[in-house]
Design a protein around this motif. Structure first.
Motif, mmCIF file in Angstrom:
data_model
loop_
_atom_site.group_PDB
_atom_site.id
_atom_site.type_symbol
_atom_site.label_atom_id
_atom_site.label_comp_id
_atom_site.label_asym_id
_atom_site.label_seq_id
_atom_site.Cartn_x
_atom_site.Cartn_y
_atom_site.Cartn_z
ATOM 1 N N TYR A 20 0.881 -2.216 -0.644
ATOM 2 C CA TYR A 20 2.009 -2.997 -0.022
ATOM 3 C C TYR A 20 1.253 -3.976 1.049
ATOM 4 N N VAL A 21 0.393 -3.619 1.749
ATOM 5 C CA VAL A 21 -0.219 -4.698 2.772
ATOM 6 C C VAL A 21 -0.809 -5.651 2.081
ATOM 7 N N ARG A 22 -1.792 -5.597 1.120
ATOM 8 C CA ARG A 22 -2.324 -6.383 0.199
ATOM 9 C C ARG A 22 -1.226 -7.406 -0.313
ATOM 10 N N VAL B 236 0.317 2.581 0.557
ATOM 11 C CA VAL B 236 0.369 1.506 1.586
ATOM 12 C C VAL B 236 -0.453 0.351 1.461
ATOM 13 N N ILE C 122 6.090 0.731 3.752
ATOM 14 C CA ILE C 122 4.945 1.179 4.269
ATOM 15 C C ILE C 122 4.882 2.446 5.312
ATOM 16 N N GLN D 295 -0.135 -9.830 2.244
ATOM 17 C CA GLN D 295 -1.395 -10.597 2.608
ATOM 18 C C GLN D 295 -1.286 -11.763 1.466
ATOM 19 N N LEU E 179 7.723 -3.498 4.808
ATOM 20 C CA LEU E 179 7.388 -2.809 6.018
ATOM 21 C C LEU E 179 7.752 -1.396 6.221
#
Ligand code: ADP
Length: 521
Positions: A317-319, A314, A343, A322, A340
């Motif tokens: 993915y977020v990194r 997770v 995630i 960003q 998304l």
């Protein structure tokens, strides 16, 4: 009681009483005496005449053979005193002469020895025959019958009554219109009630309202139709105003002509048993809980790894998103949907693992149900995947696809299999670069309604001579082992009605097997 004279030795004392010169009267008397003599000869009662001093038999009717086994010839001349039971002689000597014979008739019940030596109970009515002129006691006429059946039945009844009175069960006799006619000692003591003649006790006073309506609607109608009813009920104690849980048996008693005479209720106090059961259940729940916590503790490293994995994913993915946003903010919106979704799914997976852990460690009552084995085993293999990976072990489900569903508690069965799988995995531990060893499950049908489940491995096999040793509490060969896993698993299997066995596999490695039922019977 008159005596039949004029035949086979029955000399008539009445002859002396009825001297008549009238020929008509004489012949009528002779006829009557003949009939009486015939009756005496044929009677099933034993008719006898005795000397008044030592009770020697002067005459006895043929019934003596049937009653006592003697022939007439054998017994005539014997004294009745020789045949009385030693315990009855004194009483008889004391009571008979002065009190009874002066008044004429005398009835008593006593034991008399038969020819074969055993004693039988006789009931005799005796009459003294006196000389009308001198009032001298001439002889004694006795009519006797065998009453052993009645006496034995009375004795048996008295014994039964004593047993009932002193039984620890709560016993009541109840009339068909629900009045209590008798309570035994245990019932009087436990319920705080007495049966008194003038104030009849109503059955409903003995039970809680719910149980009384159960008796009215079910127990008594069923006992009436089928003879008896058995079930759980609650009685009511006036001593501490509390309900007493009982196992109740209601019996219907009928007269010889099949009329309902009364009911009896026999109640076994289950208070202690119920309390022990509740305590045992609570205790067991705590043990189960502790056992699952132990298993969870043993798995903690693997599970932490398992939860860590999706969380790291997770974060990655977020990194990634960003970073994209910093370089090309506009296009991110077009490509954001897939990451998304990943995630979301990954976070859900982590959540599922946490839920499973919580499910597994939750305190709960056992829930018995029919369980399909294949999905359950696949689920467990997934659960142990990270432990297997750490130990370089391959897990396999070798169950037939159509193996019958078993009757068990899901959490307990998972607990047992998990313990066995983890043990197998630990036994098969190998360095990462070597070919992995295998741990697998098998199942086959045993006797009717039985499934045999086994967990096998390719490890070193059992290190002890007697496999039973492994099931002892705190027996472990591992540096950080608790030695509780197999002991707990065996208890859990026993609660399922089975036995957990350990043996060495013919091709090497260990094999742990147990039987589960497909019906729960
Ligand atoms: P623990 O795993 O904490 O030692 P267990 O009660 O589960 O406690 O096991 C007791 C012992 O039984 C282990 O220490 C090990 O010696 C032996 N044992 C259990 N499973 C196996 C197996 N699959 N192969 C060989 N030995 C085993």
């Amino acid at each position: 009681m008159s005596q039949p004279p004029g035949s086979s030795g029955m000399k008539s004392p009445e002859k002396t009483q009825q001297t008549s010169t009238d020929p008509v009267l004489q012949s009528a008397t002779a006829e009557r005496n003949r009939l009486l003599a015939e009756m005496a000869e044929q009677s099933t009662d034993m008719i006898s005449r005795h000397t008044p001093d030592d009770w020697r038999f002067i005459y006895v009717s043929p019934a003596v053979t049937h009653l006592l086994g003697y022939s007439v010839a054998e017994i005539v001349g014997m004294s009745a005193y020789e045949l009385y039971h030693p315990d009855d002689v004194e009483d008889f000597k004391r009571r008979s002469p002065s009190v009874s014979y002066e008044r004429g008739l005398y009835t008593h019940t006593y034991r008399f020895r038969c020819k074969d030596g055993h004693y039988t109970w006789l009931e005799s009515t005796s009459r003294s025959i006196r000389d009308p002129q001198s009032d001298e006691l001439k002889e004694i006429l006795v009519v006797s019958r065998d009453v052993s059946q009645r006496i034995n039945a009375e004795q048996a009844n008295r014994r039964l009554a004593r047993v009932l009175e002193h039984s620890s069960d709560l016993v009541a006799f109840v009339t068909p219109d629900h009045r209590v006619s008798q309570l035994n000692e245990a019932a009087r003591g436990a319920l705080g009630l007495e049966v008194s003649g003038h104030d009849p006790l109503q059955l409903k006073m003995l039970f809680t309202p719910e149980s009384y309506s159960l008796l009215q609607q079910q127990a008594f109608p069923e006992a009436h139709d089928q003879g008896s009813w058995r079930g759980e009920a609650e009685m009511y104690s006036r001593i501490n105003q509390q309900a007493i849980p009982v196992m109740l048996e209601v019996l219907a008693h009928r007269t010889l002509d099949n009329r309902l005479e009364y009911f009896s209720t026999v109640a076994r106090d289950m208070t202690a048993i119920k309390q022990a059961e509740a305590k045992q259940q609570q205790y067991q729940q705590e043990i189960d809980h502790a056992a699952r916590l132990i298993t969870m503790g043993e798995m903690a490293t693997g599970l932490a790894h398992e939860i860590n994995q999706p969380l790291t994913a997770v974060v990655n993915y977020v990194r990634g998103i960003q970073r994209r946003m910093q370089t090309d903010r506009e296009s991110v919106l077009d490509d954001i949907e897939v990451p998304l979704e990943r995630i979301g799914n990954t976070a859900l997976r982590a959540g599922e693992i946490v839920h499973r852990m919580m499910d597994f460690t939750r305190k709960s009552d056992p829930k018995w149900e029919l369980l399909e084995l294949n999905p359950l085993v696949n689920d467990l293999i997934g659960f142990c995947a990270s432990a297997a990976k750490r130990h370089n072990v391959v897990l396999e489900n070798g169950l037939p696809v159509d193996i019958a569903a078993v009757y068990a508690d899901r959490i307990q069965l998972e607990q047992i299999l998990l313990n066995l799988l983890l043990n197998g995995i630990e036994a098969c531990h190998r360095a990462e670069h070597r070919t992995p060893l295998k741990v697998w499950l098998e199942a086959s049908m045993g006797k009717a309604d039985q499934v045999i489940i086994s967990v096998l491995d390719q490890g070193p096999g059992l290190s002890v001579e007697d496999p039973e040793q492994l099931f002892e509490q705190f027996f472990t060969t591992k540096a950080d082992g608790l030695g509780m896993g197999l002991a707990i698993s065996r208890t859990l299997i026993e609660r399922h009605g089975g036995q957990l066995q350990a043996e060495n596999n013919a091709e090497g490695g260990a094999k742990f097997s147990f039987i589960l039922s497909t019906t729960g019977a």
